[in-house]
Design a protein around this motif. Structure first.
Motif, PDB file in Angstrom:
ATOM      1  N   ARG A   1       0.814  -1.220   0.000  1.00 51.46           N
ATOM      2  CA  ARG A   1       0.000   0.000   0.000  1.00 51.46           C
ATOM      3  C   ARG A   1       0.848   1.272   0.000  1.00 51.46           C
ATOM      4  N   GLY A   2       1.301   1.661   1.170  1.00 50.61           N
ATOM      5  CA  GLY A   2       2.113   2.863   1.283  1.00 50.61           C
ATOM      6  C   GLY A   2       1.430   4.085   0.698  1.00 50.61           C
ATOM      7  N   ARG A   3       2.234   4.985   0.160  1.00 49.36           N
ATOM      8  CA  ARG A   3       1.720   6.232  -0.404  1.00 49.36           C
ATOM      9  C   ARG A   3       1.063   6.031  -1.771  1.00 49.36           C
ATOM     10  N   MET A   4       1.281   4.877  -2.383  1.00 47.34           N
ATOM     11  CA  MET A   4       0.697   4.630  -3.701  1.00 47.34           C
ATOM     12  C   MET A   4      -0.767   4.219  -3.627  1.00 47.34           C
ATOM     13  N   GLU A   5      -1.205   3.718  -2.483  1.00 48.50           N
ATOM     14  CA  GLU A   5      -2.539   3.116  -2.445  1.00 48.50           C
ATOM     15  C   GLU A   5      -3.649   4.115  -2.762  1.00 48.50           C
ATOM     16  N   SER A   6      -3.537   5.337  -2.289  1.00 52.59           N
ATOM     17  CA  SER A   6      -4.568   6.343  -2.600  1.00 52.59           C
ATOM     18  C   SER A   6      -4.604   6.660  -4.089  1.00 52.59           C
ATOM     19  N   ILE A   7      -3.461   6.562  -4.750  1.00 53.49           N
ATOM     20  CA  ILE A   7      -3.403   6.754  -6.204  1.00 53.49           C
ATOM     21  C   ILE A   7      -4.140   5.609  -6.891  1.00 53.49           C
ATOM     22  N   ARG A   8      -3.926   4.389  -6.427  1.00 55.60           N
ATOM     23  CA  ARG A   8      -4.662   3.241  -6.971  1.00 55.60           C
ATOM     24  C   ARG A   8      -6.166   3.431  -6.791  1.00 55.60           C
ATOM     25  N   TRP A   9      -6.565   3.912  -5.616  1.00 53.10           N
ATOM     26  CA  TRP A   9      -7.982   4.135  -5.344  1.00 53.10           C
ATOM     27  C   TRP A   9      -8.594   5.133  -6.331  1.00 53.10           C
ATOM     28  N   LEU A  10      -7.918   6.237  -6.584  1.00 53.03           N
ATOM     29  CA  LEU A  10      -8.478   7.236  -7.502  1.00 53.03           C
ATOM     30  C   LEU A  10      -8.594   6.699  -8.922  1.00 53.03           C
ATOM     31  N   LEU A  11      -7.564   6.016  -9.385  1.00 52.35           N
ATOM     32  CA  LEU A  11      -7.619   5.429 -10.721  1.00 52.35           C
ATOM     33  C   LEU A  11      -8.751   4.409 -10.813  1.00 52.35           C
ATOM     34  N   ALA A  12      -8.867   3.570  -9.800  1.00 51.00           N
ATOM     35  CA  ALA A  12      -9.931   2.559  -9.801  1.00 51.00           C
ATOM     36  C   ALA A  12     -11.308   3.212  -9.764  1.00 51.00           C
ATOM     37  N   ALA A  13     -11.466   4.254  -8.958  1.00 53.13           N
ATOM     38  CA  ALA A  13     -12.757   4.945  -8.873  1.00 53.13           C
ATOM     39  C   ALA A  13     -13.155   5.557 -10.212  1.00 53.13           C
ATOM     40  N   ALA A  14     -12.154   5.961 -10.984  1.00 55.87           N
ATOM     41  CA  ALA A  14     -12.404   6.532 -12.311  1.00 55.87           C
ATOM     42  C   ALA A  14     -12.643   5.456 -13.367  1.00 55.87           C
ATOM     43  N   GLY A  15     -12.487   4.196 -12.990  1.00 57.85           N
ATOM     44  CA  GLY A  15     -12.626   3.111 -13.958  1.00 57.85           C
ATOM     45  C   GLY A  15     -11.432   2.997 -14.884  1.00 57.85           C
ATOM     46  N   GLU A  16     -10.301   3.561 -14.460  1.00 63.45           N
ATOM     47  CA  GLU A  16      -9.089   3.572 -15.287  1.00 63.45           C
ATOM     48  C   GLU A  16      -8.242   2.330 -14.999  1.00 63.45           C
ATOM     49  N   GLU A  17      -7.962   1.558 -16.031  1.00 63.45           N
ATOM     50  CA  GLU A  17      -7.073   0.411 -15.867  1.00 63.45           C
ATOM     51  C   GLU A  17      -5.625   0.894 -15.833  1.00 63.45           C
ATOM     52  N   PHE A  18      -4.817   0.247 -15.005  1.00 61.63           N
ATOM     53  CA  PHE A  18      -3.430   0.673 -14.885  1.00 61.63           C
ATOM     54  C   PHE A  18      -2.521  -0.533 -14.716  1.00 61.63           C
ATOM     55  N   GLU A  19      -1.253  -0.314 -15.045  1.00 60.53           N
ATOM     56  CA  GLU A  19      -0.235  -1.346 -14.892  1.00 60.53           C
ATOM     57  C   GLU A  19       0.662  -0.990 -13.707  1.00 60.53           C
ATOM     58  N   GLU A  20       1.320  -1.998 -13.161  1.00 54.82           N
ATOM     59  CA  GLU A  20       2.214  -1.762 -12.033  1.00 54.82           C
ATOM     60  C   GLU A  20       3.536  -2.478 -12.231  1.00 54.82           C
ATOM     61  N   GLU A  21       4.596  -1.801 -11.844  1.00 57.10           N
ATOM     62  CA  GLU A  21       5.909  -2.435 -11.763  1.00 57.10           C
ATOM     63  C   GLU A  21       6.361  -2.313 -10.322  1.00 57.10           C
ATOM     64  N   PHE A  22       6.552  -3.454  -9.690  1.00 61.38           N
ATOM     65  CA  PHE A  22       6.896  -3.455  -8.275  1.00 61.38           C
ATOM     66  C   PHE A  22       8.403  -3.389  -8.083  1.00 61.38           C
ATOM     67  N   LEU A  23       8.830  -2.496  -7.220  1.00 59.45           N
ATOM     68  CA  LEU A  23      10.241  -2.356  -6.888  1.00 59.45           C
ATOM     69  C   LEU A  23      10.556  -3.326  -5.754  1.00 59.45           C
ATOM     70  N   GLU A  24      11.336  -4.335  -6.066  1.00 62.73           N
ATOM     71  CA  GLU A  24      11.637  -5.371  -5.079  1.00 62.73           C
ATOM     72  C   GLU A  24      13.128  -5.504  -4.792  1.00 62.73           C
ATOM     73  N   THR A  25      13.941  -4.724  -5.510  1.00 64.59           N
ATOM     74  CA  THR A  25      15.381  -4.744  -5.254  1.00 64.59           C
ATOM     75  C   THR A  25      15.909  -3.313  -5.228  1.00 64.59           C
ATOM     76  N   ARG A  26      17.028  -3.156  -4.586  1.00 66.92           N
ATOM     77  CA  ARG A  26      17.686  -1.847  -4.539  1.00 66.92           C
ATOM     78  C   ARG A  26      18.092  -1.395  -5.947  1.00 66.92           C
ATOM     79  N   GLU A  27      18.480  -2.350  -6.782  1.00 63.60           N
ATOM     80  CA  GLU A  27      18.910  -2.015  -8.137  1.00 63.60           C
ATOM     81  C   GLU A  27      17.765  -1.419  -8.952  1.00 63.60           C
ATOM     82  N   GLN A  28      16.564  -1.949  -8.822  1.00 63.01           N
ATOM     83  CA  GLN A  28      15.417  -1.381  -9.526  1.00 63.01           C
ATOM     84  C   GLN A  28      15.193   0.073  -9.100  1.00 63.01           C
TER      85      GLN A  28
END
Length: 222
Positions: free
Chosen positions: A13-40
């Protein structure tokens, strides 16, 4: 066809979750790239996409957007979740600033040392019950509008619902003394795009778990 918004953040979640909520409320489909390493994370910094060296990062409409409040303000304006005039907008801003304080306390709680967590959660619940939830119950009491601000669904409604659900994860009966907020929760939860986002399998993230907390610590604090 325009490219879907692409979100770069940790797998939680973190600070991104409210952004996900707004996009979802608008019916906007979105893609995600998860940062799981320091290198990313460092790759995003090296290529200049992280203006201030911080995520969330959102690519959409030909822009590279950082800073959570700026992204949320853009989305609210783009999808007409920001009121009909300046007077409604300032009320929306007041309400989202209030809920944001409560939400950030909950977001940061998992990162506390174990011996601090219980006291932190108790403090959050005390503030929720005596400061934030009573304020919104008062706002909803005979204010003569269909939604939190005016007669149109807005960013304030979306974020208040998000905050309520976060508090209920800590105490499922927290709304027992706030009947108007309970009605509000049911009403907003049944808006079709919101209802879809609340279903299992959506891009809504679960409460933070140990792997998420460790990942953020390892990437950001190294």
């Amino acid at each position: 066809m325009a490219a879907r918004p692409k979100l770069y953040y940790f797998h939680g979640r973190g600070r991104m979750e409210s952004i996900r909520w707004l996009l979802a409320a608008a019916g906007e489909e979105f893609e995600e790239e998860f940062l799981e390493t320091r290198e990313q994370y460092e790759s995003c910094r090296r290529d200049g996409r992280l203006l201030f060296g911080q995520v969330p990062l959102v690519e959409m409409d030909g822009m590279v957007l950082t800073q959570t409040r700026a992204i949320l303000s853009y989305l609210a304006a783009k999808y007409n979740f920001y009121g009909k005039d300046l007077k409604e907008r300032v009320r929306i801003n007041m309400y989202i600033d209030g809920t944001q304080v409560l939400m950030m306390m909950i977001i940061m709680a998992p990162f506390k040392f174990p011996e601090e967590k219980q006291e932190t959660l108790a403090s959050i619940m005390q503030k929720a019950k005596t400061r934030y939830l009573p304020a919104f119950e008062k706002i909803l009491n005979n204010h003569g509008e269909d939604f939190l601000v005016g007669n149109k669904f807005s960013r304030a409604d979306i974020q208040l619902l998000e905050a309520i659900l976060m508090v209920e994860e800590l105490n499922a009966s927290v709304l027992s003394d706030f009947p108007l907020l309970k009605v509000f929760e049911t009403k907003i939860s049944n808006i079709p795009t919101i209802k879809k986002f609340l279903q299992p399998g959506s891009q809504r993230k679960p409460p933070p778990h140990t792997h998420y907390v460790d990942c953020v610590r390892n990437i950001v604090l190294l």
